[in-house]
Write a protein that holds these residues in place. Structure first.
Motif, PDB file in Angstrom:
ATOM      1  N   GLY A 203       0.820  -1.200   0.000  1.00 57.50           N
ATOM      2  CA  GLY A 203       0.000   0.000   0.000  1.00 57.50           C
ATOM      3  C   GLY A 203       0.858   1.256   0.000  1.00 57.50           C
ATOM      4  N   HIS A 204       1.925   1.264   0.811  1.00 60.03           N
ATOM      5  CA  HIS A 204       2.856   2.391   0.807  1.00 60.03           C
ATOM      6  C   HIS A 204       3.479   2.572  -0.573  1.00 60.03           C
ATOM      7  CE1 HIS A 204       3.513   1.933   5.423  1.00 60.03           C
ATOM      8  NE2 HIS A 204       2.564   2.777   5.148  1.00 60.03           N
ATOM      9  N   LYS A 205       3.888   1.471  -1.191  1.00 58.92           N
ATOM     10  CA  LYS A 205       4.509   1.520  -2.511  1.00 58.92           C
ATOM     11  C   LYS A 205       3.555   2.124  -3.538  1.00 58.92           C
ATOM     12  CE  LYS A 205       6.936  -1.475  -5.852  1.00 58.92           C
ATOM     13  NZ  LYS A 205       6.044  -1.389  -7.027  1.00 58.92           N
ATOM     14  N   ALA A 206       2.284   1.683  -3.518  1.00 58.03           N
ATOM     15  CA  ALA A 206       1.301   2.207  -4.467  1.00 58.03           C
ATOM     16  C   ALA A 206       1.069   3.696  -4.266  1.00 58.03           C
ATOM     17  CB  ALA A 206      -0.018   1.438  -4.333  1.00 58.03           C
ATOM     18  N   LEU A 207       0.978   4.122  -3.004  1.00 57.35           N
ATOM     19  CA  LEU A 207       0.763   5.540  -2.712  1.00 57.35           C
ATOM     20  C   LEU A 207       1.935   6.391  -3.202  1.00 57.35           C
ATOM     21  CD1 LEU A 207      -0.723   5.415   0.885  1.00 57.35           C
ATOM     22  CD2 LEU A 207      -1.910   6.137  -1.189  1.00 57.35           C
ATOM     23  N   ILE A 208       3.160   5.930  -2.927  1.00 56.87           N
ATOM     24  CA  ILE A 208       4.349   6.690  -3.319  1.00 56.87           C
ATOM     25  C   ILE A 208       4.465   6.765  -4.831  1.00 56.87           C
ATOM     26  CG2 ILE A 208       6.871   6.680  -3.296  1.00 56.87           C
ATOM     27  CD1 ILE A 208       6.644   5.432  -0.459  1.00 56.87           C
ATOM     28  N   GLU A 209       4.263   5.637  -5.515  1.00 55.98           N
ATOM     29  CA  GLU A 209       4.397   5.639  -6.966  1.00 55.98           C
ATOM     30  C   GLU A 209       3.335   6.506  -7.613  1.00 55.98           C
ATOM     31  OE1 GLU A 209       4.300   1.428  -7.649  1.00 55.98           O
ATOM     32  OE2 GLU A 209       6.459   1.361  -8.027  1.00 55.98           O
ATOM     33  N   SER A 210       2.129   6.511  -7.062  1.00 51.53           N
ATOM     34  CA  SER A 210       1.064   7.328  -7.628  1.00 51.53           C
ATOM     35  C   SER A 210       1.288   8.806  -7.348  1.00 51.53           C
ATOM     36  CB  SER A 210      -0.291   6.899  -7.052  1.00 51.53           C
ATOM     37  OG  SER A 210      -1.336   7.678  -7.578  1.00 51.53           O
ATOM     38  N   ALA A 211       1.662   9.127  -6.116  1.00 50.41           N
ATOM     39  CA  ALA A 211       1.837  10.527  -5.730  1.00 50.41           C
ATOM     40  C   ALA A 211       3.066  11.157  -6.364  1.00 50.41           C
ATOM     41  CB  ALA A 211       1.924  10.643  -4.207  1.00 50.41           C
ATOM     42  N   LEU A 212       4.160  10.393  -6.440  1.00 51.76           N
ATOM     43  CA  LEU A 212       5.420  10.930  -6.957  1.00 51.76           C
ATOM     44  C   LEU A 212       5.669  10.537  -8.395  1.00 51.76           C
ATOM     45  CD1 LEU A 212       7.740  10.323  -3.878  1.00 51.76           C
ATOM     46  CD2 LEU A 212       6.337  12.316  -4.433  1.00 51.76           C
ATOM     47  N   ARG A 213       4.834   9.658  -8.960  1.00 54.51           N
ATOM     48  CA  ARG A 213       4.918   9.228 -10.351  1.00 54.51           C
ATOM     49  C   ARG A 213       6.288   8.668 -10.677  1.00 54.51           C
ATOM     50  NH1 ARG A 213       1.825  13.560 -14.055  1.00 54.51           N
ATOM     51  NH2 ARG A 213       1.655  11.711 -15.339  1.00 54.51           N
ATOM     52  N   VAL A 214       6.731   7.714  -9.849  1.00 58.43           N
ATOM     53  CA  VAL A 214       8.027   7.086 -10.075  1.00 58.43           C
ATOM     54  C   VAL A 214       7.820   5.680 -10.578  1.00 58.43           C
ATOM     55  CG1 VAL A 214       9.208   8.430  -8.316  1.00 58.43           C
ATOM     56  CG2 VAL A 214       8.162   6.284  -7.664  1.00 58.43           C
ATOM     57  N   GLY A 215       8.654   5.268 -11.525  1.00 58.75           N
ATOM     58  CA  GLY A 215       8.678   3.896 -11.991  1.00 58.75           C
ATOM     59  C   GLY A 215       7.409   3.475 -12.681  1.00 58.75           C
ATOM     60  N   ASP A 216       7.332   2.178 -12.948  1.00 54.86           N
ATOM     61  CA  ASP A 216       6.179   1.561 -13.576  1.00 54.86           C
ATOM     62  C   ASP A 216       5.633   0.522 -12.630  1.00 54.86           C
ATOM     63  OD1 ASP A 216       7.839   1.685 -16.694  1.00 54.86           O
ATOM     64  OD2 ASP A 216       6.241   2.972 -16.000  1.00 54.86           O
ATOM     65  N   ALA A 217       4.577   0.882 -11.929  1.00 54.83           N
ATOM     66  CA  ALA A 217       4.075   0.007 -10.887  1.00 54.83           C
ATOM     67  C   ALA A 217       3.324  -1.178 -11.456  1.00 54.83           C
ATOM     68  CB  ALA A 217       3.128   0.789  -9.957  1.00 54.83           C
ATOM     69  N   SER A 218       3.370  -2.257 -10.748  1.00 53.71           N
ATOM     70  CA  SER A 218       2.544  -3.418 -11.061  1.00 53.71           C
ATOM     71  C   SER A 218       1.572  -3.610  -9.910  1.00 53.71           C
ATOM     72  CB  SER A 218       3.408  -4.673 -11.224  1.00 53.71           C
ATOM     73  OG  SER A 218       2.606  -5.806 -11.408  1.00 53.71           O
ATOM     74  N   PHE A 219       0.280  -3.638 -10.211  1.00 54.06           N
ATOM     75  CA  PHE A 219      -0.722  -3.676  -9.158  1.00 54.06           C
ATOM     76  C   PHE A 219      -1.501  -4.972  -9.202  1.00 54.06           C
ATOM     77  CE2 PHE A 219       0.127   0.679 -10.230  1.00 54.06           C
ATOM     78  CZ  PHE A 219       0.197   1.304  -9.003  1.00 54.06           C
TER      79      PHE A 219
END
Length: 223
Positions: A203-219
């Protein structure tokens, strides 16, 4: 109800195929996307990890691209405007036939990662069926309804991740000092400590990637 889908498209089936596969250190981000007619899309594309001279030459040689224009060169980041004219059947279907909106789109190496807002779950299903019929790959990594009451859809959280984070905040798990232990919080949620740890971490990873737009997340995880 509106639905958000996290999907992947292989680079060899989509626009900028040659640009992506020949520049493995470069990252492409579509910052604006508009379909002007049935066979042409005009995106604004931000490119990082490469130089303007080599990237412009690569884009101009890519058969899926026309009218390449470098709008801004910031050294470590380039902004282009161009037309996509080949391998765009998927995106045209999403935009024109299903009324979808591309919220985020990142390309690197051999694939594109997209976050798409569909007006209904049926529109997402229709897009998947369209790709299957056309022999195209449309890999769905996660699906969630856009619930304004929770806001989790905006940040790419699964329901389990959202519930774990909210419960942790409400019980003071993130306070200093903590008002509840991991064990007590896990008991409150009716899960193991390991499962809770995974949900909080992802959940922390998803929030950070969405808010800071880093990397290519896999959900793709259920946690």
């Amino acid at each position: 109800m509106s639905t958000i889908a996290e999907v992947e498209l292989p680079a060899n089936e989509f626009a900028l195929r040659e640009a992506l596969t020949s520049n493995l250190d470069a990252e492409f981000e579509v910052v604006r996307l508009a379909a002007h007619d049935s066979d042409r899309v005009m995106p604004y594309v931000r490119v990082s990890g490469t130089e303007a001279s080599s990237m412009t030459e690569t884009l101009e040689a890519d058969p899926s691209v026309e009218n390449v224009e470098l709008l801004d060169d910031l050294g470590d980041e380039l902004l282009y405007r161009m037309n996509w004219v080949e391998n765009i059947r998927v995106i045209m279907h999403i935009l024109l036939d299903e009324g979808g909106t591309v919220m985020e789109m990142h390309g690197r190496d051999d694939r594109w990662h997209l976050r798409i807002l569909f007006p209904t779950r049926d529109a997402l299903s229709a897009t998947h069926e369209f790709c299957t019929d056309k022999g195209l790959t449309f890999s769905i990594k996660n699906i969630y309804d856009l619930k304004q009451s929770t806001g989790r859809g905006e940040f790419g959280l699964t329901e389990n991740q959202y519930n774990a984070l909210v419960t942790a905040v409400e019980h003071g798990y993130f306070d200093v000092p903590r008002d509840v232990t991991m064990s007590e919080l896990a008991a409150e949620l009716g899960v193991s400590q390991q499962a809770l740890s995974e949900r909080l971490r992802r959940g922390h990873k998803a929030l950070i990637e969405s808010a800071l737009r880093v990397g290519d997340a896999s959900f793709g995880s259920d946690y």
